[in-house]
Design an enzyme around this catalytic site. Structure first.
Site, PDB file in Angstrom:
ATOM      1  N   ALA A 128       0.822  -1.214   0.000  1.00  0.00           N
ATOM      2  CA  ALA A 128       0.000   0.000   0.000  1.00  0.00           C
ATOM      3  C   ALA A 128       0.860   1.270   0.000  1.00  0.00           C
ATOM      4  CB  ALA A 128      -0.936  -0.024   1.201  1.00  0.00           C
ATOM      5  N   HIS A 129       0.215   2.390  -0.073  1.00  0.00           N
ATOM      6  CA  HIS A 129       0.928   3.666  -0.149  1.00  0.00           C
ATOM      7  C   HIS A 129       1.785   3.936   1.097  1.00  0.00           C
ATOM      8  CE1 HIS A 129      -3.082   5.821   1.156  1.00  0.00           C
ATOM      9  NE2 HIS A 129      -2.818   4.803   1.903  1.00  0.00           N
TER      10      HIS A 129
END
Lengths: 357, 357, 357
Positions: A242-243
């Site tokens: 994920a980011h």
């Protein structure tokens, strides 16, 4: 395999091995001890394989000096090395069928502002956007999308249908397998009055050198800062990063793992298959997590960690699962204390009783 | 649906049913009992649906003889068969909107050494490499990549953005859904002096006949030997099959499962969603594993197996989860034995006490 | 970022903020409190960040009135709003580097029967089939496949390598990230005499307005009826939505979740990462499910739910896992009752004993 013969002495040179036996023995490939024929090389990866090695029909064996001594009389052609497994790994590169095309296929669409090395290969129907860079000797297979401002280093291999976007930067000698997405938009939304308001992701993804990413992975761009994969990270298929995740050098991540936003993983960690890691935590260096484990807190001490329950026949499992729920109301440690207390009460009763007899 | 009408008697022929009612009743499609209208056919899949069937507005019903007897007076048009579910499955093919294009779109890139049947369809922007084969009546949809030395049998359906690589061999009547990768490189690395050394994967993937693979799956090529999916295997979406896995005939694998390297699964097994199976184990025939289970050991006995814990309100779960951890220090079975022992001590005290009264 | 300057007063207007300080302060972007420089704007998302805000080098801060009061003396440029997080979300759109291409790239293949808005963008190597529709201002990036009878609304963003098939209907302002498949065939097979008989899926997928789907997702078409994502649903990467699932408005689904066939999820639910939900169940509105939980039954009451076990050192976990299996034979609640009963027996013995002294 590349269907080419190599002499035993030539292969010995490739892995800095001493060879024993017939120098000009021609070998066509590698195989397991069990399946190898006289034109193939097999390796002995531990003492427990010695009996299998004795019976193997392999033309030559990759062994340690110790294993060679055990196999004298059974075999005559050997490559002797310190690590047979490493030698095997190196020799797989010799027998690999190499992709030798270079240049740009005439159907590729490359923005005039992009800089593509003359020694790179750009496959059919590749699309390369504004201000992109592709380094020397990199192979970009068919249908790859390299979106605006993406940079790919030297000697990379990017397989078909990969999407590189979000202005990500890919290091040297990076391998990204088919249908993976690097730089997709992170999952960022501000909840307000019952609706989700999209947060445009303005960070990017930085992929170090010698990184390997499997097929069908999603590595999202950061919200403000970047998502980072350090040098030597290896990732299997269907993995979610994920980011703003940061993964330390040489960490290995098996298939189907998921790492939620802003989590940091240290160097030299190993995540087995389908591990899930919650967002915004820190995992220190040299941590191993066994398959399907759920990680919800920081890990500040190197070691091996697990969660989950073991497989059972379903009927027995149903009972155990009901009792797991009951644990919410059963104070286990207190139970043990009560037991200890009652035992001492009983013993005291018994001794008093005896005294009075 | 294909927007074509079929007569009740014609549909009866398709499924070898006896029909009752209006032979020339024109039916436009299939629907559920609940949503069907008078131009649609619905099926009764068990006695518990009889009341719903009575109220259904379907123009005709697929039933067993037994259900027909129960529905007389409520409906007049029937197809009577042994297995309504199977008949329904067969009739979905009648109402399917078929893809009828044949030939090669002018934008496809096909290597001159590839052999593509004249009755196959090759969609726009498909890329087919050296020495590939595509069999009769196979449909290769747009943007598919068929890499060097890949072979696809007859009557296959390969949807858009699929990547077939690693010299994989695909049998007949195989369906592979969009964005799946077959033959990607297995995750093989030799650790040596703190780094990961890539092992080139020299095996392939062998996919049998009548296999079905969903979308976004990753089926990796073997290290030395091949990864094998036997005939009739069906696989849902987002499934990981690692290198050198072997899956037995007619085994069904639901979405999000992951099977680690060199594991063998028997025939006629069922893996429910998100099951994870560790590498290098054997699972015998006729094993069912319930959803999200973790399998870490051989399964040598047919049956149904589970792991995990059941859903709870989070506050209660937190307590149970803490106590699960305490189990490491609570010898449960010994606890029961202590309890039994203390009970007998108490009873003995009580009886002695009574004797002395 | 788009490398363009914005004045503080102009940014204030965008988020209906009161601004304080230098109206013509030129700002180049957004950053975290920690990393922001004097050309950047940062936001304060809670009182616990006040100290970090005091030390931040940001050129201006997005704050509430309350935070502004606390930061006077440390900073002089502010945007004052009710929700700094929402204001930040809105401003990310200002600094986004917009994709401005419009029109149809000359390599796109569009069936003559398709209707594509003149204000849409159709990227290189896009393939659009029979009877498709693409609405105004929608961006269809390179290599997208839009199969026959698919409709895409206005202002959508469909990233590279997405496959839209199964005659799916996509609403307005929908974003679908790279390599996702919407409308793939559902996993429907009728077992009969040891084989799996494919059920052609005749339903479709209906995607509402303002829906967001991440990369590498699989959203299958329905068997007879449709799979439905209501307005405002947001979905992260690598998510499986099986046939005939219905997801209520504004529900958020994190990465790696899987929802099996015919399950209905209510409105405003939150599924954390890798949650698995069995088929044919109902989950009511406003349910939150924590990461990696397994849901096998209806949830009829709003609230937060969990399953699984917490992470432990592997050696301790092994003991706990063995004892979880023993729970099948250890009647926990009965154990507590026995303990209570024995305690009363002991107490009665003790008191009788004392009486008799």
């Amino acid at each position: 395999m590349n269907h080419q013969f190599y002499r035993l002495d030539a292969l010995a040179k490739q892995v800095q091995a001493k060879f024993f036996g017939q120098a000009d023995l021609e070998l066509l490939g590698l195989a397991s001890l069990e399946k190898a024929n006289e034109k193939q090389l097999a390796f002995v990866n531990g003492e427990k394989y010695i009996n299998q090695a004795k019976e193997s029909k392999a033309g030559a064996l990759i062994v340690t000096q110790e294993y060679k001594d055990l196999l004298e009389g059974y075999h005559s052609n050997f490559l002797v090395v310190d690590s047979p497994y490493l030698a095997f790994a190196i020799l797989t590169h010799v027998f690999e069928r190499k992709q030798i095309e270079r240049g740009i296929e005439n159907t590729a669409q490359i923005h005039p502002s992009a800089i593509v090395s003359e020694t790179a290969y750009i496959g059919h129907y590749v699309v390369i956007g504004e201000n992109c860079v592709v380094g020397d000797d990199s192979i970009i297979n068919s249908h790859v999308k390299i979106d605006d401002f993406v940079e790919v280093g030297k000697n990379c291999f990017i397989d078909s249908h990969v999407t590189l976007t979000g202005a990500c930067k890919i290091g040297h000698r990076v391998r990204i397998h088919a249908n993976t997405v690097v730089g997709g938009e992170g999952f960022g939304f501000a909840p307000y009055q019952g609706k989700w308001h999209r947060i445009v992701q303005l960070g990017s993804v930085i992929v170090g050198d010698d990184v390997r990413i499997g097929s069908n992975c999603s590595i999202d761009r950061g919200a403000l800062d970047d998502t980072i994969l350090e040098n030597g990270v290896i990732i299997d298929n269907l993995v979610q990063v994920a980011h703003n995740v940061k993964i330390g050098a040489n960490t290995a991540i098996a298939a189907k793992c998921g790492i939620a936003g802003s989590t940091t993983i240290g160097k030299n960690c190993v995540l087995a298959g389908a591990v899930g890691i919650v967002g915004h935590i820190n995992i220190t260096d040299n941590v191993t997590i066994t398959g399907m484990s759920m990680v919800t807190n920081n890990i500040s001490k190197a070691g091996t960690y697990s969660s989950g329950t073991a497989l059972m026949e379903t009927n027995a499992w149903k009972k155990a699962a009901v009792r797991f729920k009951q644990l919410a109301d059963v104070p286990l440690t207190q139970l043990v204390k009560r037991l200890d207390h009652m035992q001492s009460q009983i013993e005291s009763l018994e001794s008093t009783f005896k005294l009075r007899k």
